[in-house]
Design a protein around this motif. Structure first.
Motif, mmCIF file in Angstrom:
data_model
loop_
_atom_site.group_PDB
_atom_site.id
_atom_site.type_symbol
_atom_site.label_atom_id
_atom_site.label_comp_id
_atom_site.label_asym_id
_atom_site.label_seq_id
_atom_site.Cartn_x
_atom_site.Cartn_y
_atom_site.Cartn_z
ATOM 1 N N PHE A 311 108.421 74.156 65.297
ATOM 2 C CA PHE A 311 107.472 75.182 64.879
ATOM 3 C C PHE A 311 107.451 76.405 65.790
ATOM 4 N N ILE A 312 108.162 76.380 66.897
ATOM 5 C CA ILE A 312 108.060 77.482 67.853
ATOM 6 C C ILE A 312 108.463 78.829 67.239
ATOM 7 N N PRO A 313 109.518 78.925 66.414
ATOM 8 C CA PRO A 313 109.790 80.228 65.779
ATOM 9 C C PRO A 313 108.616 80.736 64.942
ATOM 10 N N ASP A 314 107.930 79.847 64.237
ATOM 11 C CA ASP A 314 106.758 80.267 63.469
ATOM 12 C C ASP A 314 105.634 80.713 64.393
ATOM 13 N N VAL A 315 105.448 80.006 65.493
ATOM 14 C CA VAL A 315 104.397 80.389 66.436
ATOM 15 C C VAL A 315 104.698 81.770 67.020
ATOM 16 N N LYS A 316 105.953 82.023 67.356
ATOM 17 C CA LYS A 316 106.326 83.346 67.872
ATOM 18 C C LYS A 316 106.022 84.437 66.863
ATOM 19 N N ARG A 317 106.279 84.144 65.597
ATOM 20 C CA ARG A 317 106.001 85.120 64.550
ATOM 21 C C ARG A 317 104.504 85.401 64.444
ATOM 22 N N ILE A 318 103.696 84.366 64.571
ATOM 23 C CA ILE A 318 102.240 84.533 64.503
ATOM 24 C C ILE A 318 101.743 85.318 65.715
ATOM 25 N N ILE A 319 102.287 85.039 66.892
ATOM 26 C CA ILE A 319 101.882 85.772 68.092
ATOM 27 C C ILE A 319 102.114 87.270 67.912
ATOM 28 N N GLY A 320 103.142 87.636 67.148
ATOM 29 C CA GLY A 320 103.413 89.043 66.909
ATOM 30 C C GLY A 320 102.333 89.751 66.111
ATOM 31 N N TYR A 321 101.506 89.014 65.381
ATOM 32 C CA TYR A 321 100.403 89.609 64.626
ATOM 33 C C TYR A 321 99.145 89.786 65.470
ATOM 34 N N LEU A 322 99.125 89.223 66.671
ATOM 35 C CA LEU A 322 97.929 89.250 67.513
ATOM 36 C C LEU A 322 97.901 90.504 68.381
ATOM 37 N N PRO A 323 96.738 90.840 68.950
ATOM 38 C CA PRO A 323 96.704 91.909 69.957
ATOM 39 C C PRO A 323 97.576 91.550 71.155
ATOM 40 N N LYS A 324 97.823 92.495 72.018
ATOM 41 C CA LYS A 324 98.650 92.255 73.196
ATOM 42 C C LYS A 324 98.014 91.202 74.096
ATOM 43 N N ALA A 325 98.841 90.571 74.915
ATOM 44 C CA ALA A 325 98.360 89.490 75.777
ATOM 45 C C ALA A 325 97.221 89.953 76.677
ATOM 46 N N GLU A 326 97.252 91.229 77.116
ATOM 47 C CA GLU A 326 96.202 91.755 77.991
ATOM 48 C C GLU A 326 94.875 91.929 77.252
ATOM 49 N N GLU A 327 94.906 91.915 75.916
ATOM 50 C CA GLU A 327 93.700 92.172 75.127
ATOM 51 C C GLU A 327 93.131 90.908 74.495
ATOM 52 N N ARG A 328 93.632 89.751 74.881
ATOM 53 C CA ARG A 328 93.153 88.494 74.313
ATOM 54 C C ARG A 328 93.216 87.407 75.380
ATOM 55 N N GLN A 329 92.537 86.297 75.109
ATOM 56 C CA GLN A 329 92.609 85.107 75.960
ATOM 57 C C GLN A 329 93.505 84.092 75.284
ATOM 58 N N THR A 330 94.479 83.560 76.020
ATOM 59 C CA THR A 330 95.447 82.609 75.471
ATOM 60 C C THR A 330 95.293 81.278 76.171
ATOM 61 N N MET A 331 95.174 80.219 75.371
ATOM 62 C CA MET A 331 95.048 78.853 75.903
ATOM 63 C C MET A 331 96.147 77.993 75.297
ATOM 64 N N LEU A 332 96.814 77.236 76.118
ATOM 65 C CA LEU A 332 97.894 76.361 75.677
ATOM 66 C C LEU A 332 97.656 74.966 76.257
ATOM 67 N N PHE A 333 97.738 73.961 75.395
ATOM 68 C CA PHE A 333 97.561 72.576 75.834
ATOM 69 C C PHE A 333 98.753 71.758 75.372
ATOM 70 N N SER A 334 99.189 70.846 76.250
ATOM 71 C CA SER A 334 100.374 70.059 75.953
ATOM 72 C C SER A 334 100.304 68.760 76.743
ATOM 73 N N ALA A 335 100.931 67.718 76.196
ATOM 74 C CA ALA A 335 100.991 66.445 76.920
ATOM 75 C C ALA A 335 101.896 66.544 78.142
ATOM 76 N N THR A 336 102.849 67.469 78.091
ATOM 77 C CA THR A 336 103.741 67.706 79.228
ATOM 78 C C THR A 336 103.896 69.212 79.405
ATOM 79 N N LEU A 337 103.958 69.648 80.644
ATOM 80 C CA LEU A 337 104.217 71.058 80.934
ATOM 81 C C LEU A 337 105.651 71.173 81.445
ATOM 82 N N SER A 338 106.598 70.992 80.524
ATOM 83 C CA SER A 338 108.011 71.056 80.877
ATOM 84 C C SER A 338 108.421 72.504 81.119
#
Length: 571
Positions: A311-338
């Protein structure tokens, strides 16, 4: 004796240090078909072009109604030109319907009403907060962190401590919430069931209740949560609905397999939080049914599964519709931080994200009583029936490795008088949701499922998890039995170690860092109930062998090469 054979076999395998590699999970990314809602007005019937009286003679004017001119004979087919013109006059669908979609949104939002989560009962009125004061809380050790320590909005705190009865923060909540409430970007390592969902939802709701909001249209959410599966999306949406019980906060879950038009209409009526699977959200973005330009917070949940499922290509596409990283709060959760996960985090987050890693204290929860029976393949069903009839089985989740085996066991239990149903990839989404609700309410007490289907079951009071087939992967064993003993409850995890599945036990023992105690069932447990025979499966196809346990060749279910193959067949 079979027990002695299994014991000797396990002792030999435990001494074997040969390592095996696991195959990648199959790519489960899918893109649901997209169609526009059928909300545009129907074409009105044609009316006479003029109300002027036709030119008639005096005798014709005096003609009775009974002498109407004969009705024209209906033609079988319309003229092609007329049909084409009528088709051109209809409202256009697809990408060209932006203006009409916006008009529909305005019409739907004129009344100012908002509809909460799809498939969850709408909240008519927000309960009053008059007279409520926050309890002091009880700290049983100096290391415990109370929710009262976080300076949360009273409307949010009441839902946490009164409705949900959360007493203290879990380790991931205690580590992550201070940074999240301060607006920092965060990458968190946490397993399922550690409370990470409540952590990011509390951060989103606190922002909604205490900080000024950007000017938004009804179809412009302030937060987005991306989840790899529709079951997880629904669970997150339900948790958001519970936490927002005392505020006007609208959550909509969008995912494939359900009514496209209904989900789109919910977005149009007004939404604050969108919980979505990537494929369906991209569909709505392409159709301009939702606008992410005003999003203030985005969550990528279970990023490792997103990566595994493609799903990562789809997630990248969705991120492109969002405001810039400096203008939003981003949270990522994962069972492993590889390394791959952290590379993604560095692209999507600001330059100074907070990294939180919470290791589980125990791989298997303390409240789970594990039992492993040494049985033959033919003894599995009698032991299962004995368990269902002699133990207090309120809600039972039975796992098999393959879809066809799930269906076969469901049929066999039904013939034995056990009311049950099945969950696998072959069950459509509407039926799946209905089955889960029946299972949660107690209308159905036994469900047979595959691993993929079982991961979407979030029911707190499952009393028994039964591994009719041991899983192909040691990690799946932990995921399976983790369906019981949730939210402070206790439960039993029963596994059948037969001649075809016992080979994976050393890997499970290595993963959980201890040996499993294998016992032999009593003689009465391995006998079918009086007057009952082992039922056969479905009728075989012409030329095929008879179904059921007794007629199945052992090699059909036996892994190739003598040892359970890593990854197993597609489930």
């Amino acid at each position: 004796m079979q027990f002695g054979f299994i014991s000797r076999l396990l002792n030999k395998i435990r001494g074997d240090k040969t390592s095996t590699t696991s195959s990648d999970q199959p790519n489960a990314a899918s893109n649901p078909a997209t169609t526009d809602p059928k909300s545009s007005p129907k074409r009105p019937r044609r009316k006479p072009a003029s109300n002027a009286q036709p030119k008639t003679s005096d005798t014709a004017a005096q003609t009775s109604e009974k002498t109407r001119p004969p009705r024209k004979k209906r033609t079988e087919r319309k003229d092609k030109t007329t049909a084409r013109s009528e088709r051109d006059e209809r409202p256009r669908r697809g990408r060209g319907g932006r203006s009409s979609a916006q008009e529909r949104r305005r019409d739907d939002s004129d009344d100012g009403s908002r509809t909460p989560v799809a498939n969850i009962k709408p909240r008519d009125n927000v309960p009053s907060m008059d007279g409520w004061t926050a309890p002091a809380g009880e700290r049983r050790s100096p290391d415990e962190k109370l929710f009262q320590d976080l300076d949360l909005d009273p409307r949010l705190l009441r839902a946490i401590v009164d409705d949900l009865q959360f007493r203290i923060c879990s380790p991931i909540q205690a580590a992550a919430l201070p940074s999240l409430l301060a607006g920092r970007d965060l990458a968190g390592k946490a397993q399922t069931g550690t409370g990470k969902t409540a952590a990011f939802l509390i951060a989103i709701l606190q922002r909604f209740l205490t900080q000024p909001q950007r000017d938004r249209e009804p179809w412009q959410p302030m937060a987005v949560v991306l989840a790899p599966t529709r079951e997880l999306a629904l669970q997150i949406a339900k948790d958001a609905d519970d936490l927002s019980a005392y505020c006007s906060f609208a959550t909509v879950a969008v995912y494939g397999g359900m009514d496209y038009d209904r989900q789109r209409s919910l977005l149009a009526k007004g939404v604050d939080l969108v919980v979505a699977t990537p494929g369906r959200l991209i569909d709505y973005l392409r159709q301009n049914a939702v606008d992410l330009s005003t999003v203030e917070a985005v969550v990528i949940d279970e990023a490792d599964r997103m990566l595994d499922m493609g799903f990562i290509p789809d997630v990248k596409r969705i991120i492109g519709y969002l405001p810039k990283a400096e203008e939003r709060q981003t949270m990522l959760f994962s069972a492993t931080l590889s390394r791959d996960i952290m590379n993604l985090a560095s692209r999507w987050m600001r330059s100074d994200p907070v990294i939180v890693e919470v290791e589980p204290e125990h791989v298997v929860a303390d409240g789970i009583e594990e039992v492993v029976y040494s049985v033959t393949t033919h003894e599995k069903l009698p032991v299962l029936l004995w368990t269902l009839s002699h133990e207090k089985c309120e809600r039972v989740l039975i796992f098999r490795n393959r879809r066809r085996d799930v269906e076969q066991l469901r049929d066999q239990l039904t013939r034995c008088g056990i009311a049950c149903d099945m969950l696998s990839g072959d069950v459509d989404q509407k039926k799946r949701l209905r089955l889960l609700e029946d299972f949660r309410s107690g209308a159905i007490r036994v469900i047979v499922a595959t691993d993929v289907a079982g991961r979407g079951i979030h029911v707190d009071d499952i009393t028994h998890v039964i591994n009719y087939d041991l899983p192909y992967e040691a990690e799946d064993y932990v995921h399976r039995i983790g369906r019981t003993a949730r939210a402070g409850h206790t439960g039993r995890a029963i596994s059948f170690a037969c001649e075809e599945g016992a080979f994976v036990i050393p890997d499970i023992e290595k993963f959980i860092d201890r040996e499993l105690v294998i016992t032999q069932p009593d003689a009465e447990m391995v006998r079918m109930p009086e007057g009952m025979k082992i039922p056969t499966g479905r009728a075989p196809r012409s030329g095929g062998r008879p179904g059921g346990f007794s007629g199945r060749r052992r090699s059909d279910n036996r892994p190739r090469g003598g040892r359970v193959q890593r990854g197993g067949p597609r489930r």
